[in-house]
Motif scaffolding. Structure first.
Motif, PDB file in Angstrom:
ATOM      1  N   GLU A 160      23.975 -86.360 -45.506  1.00  8.55           N
ATOM      2  CA  GLU A 160      25.118 -86.211 -44.347  1.00  8.55           C
ATOM      3  C   GLU A 160      24.343 -85.806 -43.250  1.00  8.55           C
ATOM      4  O   GLU A 160      23.000 -85.087 -43.203  1.00  8.55           O
ATOM      5  N   VAL A 161      24.583 -85.982 -41.768  1.00 11.16           N
ATOM      6  CA  VAL A 161      24.098 -85.725 -40.662  1.00 11.16           C
ATOM      7  C   VAL A 161      25.080 -84.815 -40.017  1.00 11.16           C
ATOM      8  O   VAL A 161      26.291 -85.402 -39.759  1.00 11.16           O
ATOM      9  N   ASN A 162      24.907 -83.697 -39.390  1.00 12.73           N
ATOM     10  CA  ASN A 162      25.748 -82.745 -38.730  1.00 12.73           C
ATOM     11  C   ASN A 162      25.267 -82.961 -37.309  1.00 12.73           C
ATOM     12  O   ASN A 162      24.475 -82.415 -36.877  1.00 12.73           O
ATOM     13  N   LEU A 163      26.308 -83.843 -36.527  1.00 17.09           N
ATOM     14  CA  LEU A 163      26.151 -84.154 -35.220  1.00 17.09           C
ATOM     15  C   LEU A 163      25.889 -82.755 -34.254  1.00 17.09           C
ATOM     16  O   LEU A 163      25.476 -83.180 -33.183  1.00 17.09           O
ATOM     17  N   LEU A 164      26.589 -81.814 -34.464  1.00 19.77           N
ATOM     18  CA  LEU A 164      26.558 -80.569 -33.956  1.00 19.77           C
ATOM     19  C   LEU A 164      25.444 -79.460 -33.986  1.00 19.77           C
ATOM     20  O   LEU A 164      25.290 -78.771 -33.390  1.00 19.77           O
ATOM     21  N   GLU A 165      24.452 -79.741 -35.223  1.00 17.94           N
ATOM     22  CA  GLU A 165      23.455 -79.020 -35.548  1.00 17.94           C
ATOM     23  C   GLU A 165      22.090 -79.771 -35.397  1.00 17.94           C
ATOM     24  O   GLU A 165      21.004 -78.956 -35.295  1.00 17.94           O
ATOM     25  N   ILE A 166      22.030 -80.902 -35.469  1.00 26.32           N
ATOM     26  CA  ILE A 166      20.704 -81.459 -35.442  1.00 26.32           C
ATOM     27  C   ILE A 166      20.253 -81.244 -34.027  1.00 26.32           C
ATOM     28  O   ILE A 166      20.802 -80.970 -32.964  1.00 26.32           O
ATOM     29  N   PRO A 167      18.815 -81.292 -33.948  1.00 30.16           N
ATOM     30  CA  PRO A 167      18.156 -81.038 -32.664  1.00 30.16           C
ATOM     31  C   PRO A 167      18.100 -82.234 -31.638  1.00 30.16           C
ATOM     32  O   PRO A 167      17.614 -83.308 -31.873  1.00 30.16           O
ATOM     33  N   ALA A 168      19.199 -82.217 -30.674  1.00 26.72           N
ATOM     34  CA  ALA A 168      19.408 -83.271 -29.823  1.00 26.72           C
ATOM     35  C   ALA A 168      20.196 -82.763 -28.429  1.00 26.72           C
ATOM     36  O   ALA A 168      20.579 -81.620 -28.620  1.00 26.72           O
ATOM     37  N   LYS A 169      19.903 -83.437 -27.663  1.00 25.16           N
ATOM     38  CA  LYS A 169      20.715 -82.948 -26.237  1.00 25.16           C
ATOM     39  C   LYS A 169      22.120 -83.512 -26.305  1.00 25.16           C
ATOM     40  O   LYS A 169      22.489 -84.586 -26.351  1.00 25.16           O
TER      41      LYS A 169
END
Length: 227
Positions: A160-169
């Protein structure tokens, strides 16, 4: 005041002209009004004197603007003749919105993440845990993260990928009405908005509102800055 202007009514007229010139910041209009009321060119010299003094006192000493400008300001309207303002005001926000987006909950499967990238969408609108609109993220940010994981050959990769926690702008989202113009969008960015999502009525925006697209600061700037 000399000659025919020495009558008491002439002083009252001079006071009227002074007040009109100072409050409206329109000296020529005040002088013309005085001449038209008296039908006498003899009042021009004394009228010019009191009007100029009254206007300079109001504008330079007390820093007062025209009554019309003050009314516009109190109603939150822009009175500037700036050409950039005129351009932004004449263009609707619908012309700058990016319709290439998908909306998702914060946690998605890795397969969904790959599909988002290959679907050639530009933006991902991310909900928070309660389902409310939280932020926007360019798909390239998600692609960079997945590429980084592959390059690092991580063994404990989650499915799973948490879009609010991954290192991203990520950019915070602010609603704006479909009927708004680019000047209103520009003002929102000036006041701290990072990106906008377009709904039919801004004041009724909610998690269930239909989203027409995403507007970025660069999209607004392209309306007045040649590429």
């Amino acid at each position: 005041v000399t000659g025919g202007d020495s009558h008491v009514s002439s002083y009252a007229l001079l006071g009227m002209g002074a007040m009109m010139g100072a409050s409206l910041q329109a000296p020529l209009a005040a002088l013309i009004a005085m001449v038209e009321l008296t039908y006498s060119p003899g009042i021009i010299l004394s009228g010019m004197l009191v009007i100029v003094v009254a206007q300079l006192t109001a504008s330079e000493v007390f820093n007062k603007k025209s009554l019309f400008v003050t009314i516009l300001r109190s109603n939150g309207l822009d009175y500037s003749l700036n050409p950039v303002v005129q351009v932004l005001r004449s263009v609707g926000v619908a012309s700058a919105l990016d319709k290439s987006f998908e909306r998702h909950d914060p946690v998605i499967s890795r397969e969904q993440a790959e599909m988002l990238i290959h679907a050639k969408n530009n933006w991902v609108i991310v909900n928070d845990e309660s389902g409310e609109i939280s932020s926007s993220m360019h798909v390239l940010e998600l692609a960079k993260y997945l590429a980084w994981e592959r390059d690092e050959k991580m063994d404990d990769v989650s499915e799973e990928v948490n879009l609010l926690e991954i290192p991203a702008k990520r950019l915070s989202l602010t609603p704006i009405s479909l009927q708004a113009n680019l000047l209103q969008a520009h003002e929102k960015f000036t006041h701290g908005a990072e990106s906008l999502y377009v709904v039919f009525q801004e004041k009724h925006a909610s998690s269930s509102s239909y989203i027409y697209g995403v507007v970025t600061k660069k999209a607004v700037e392209r309306a007045y800055i040649p590429e």
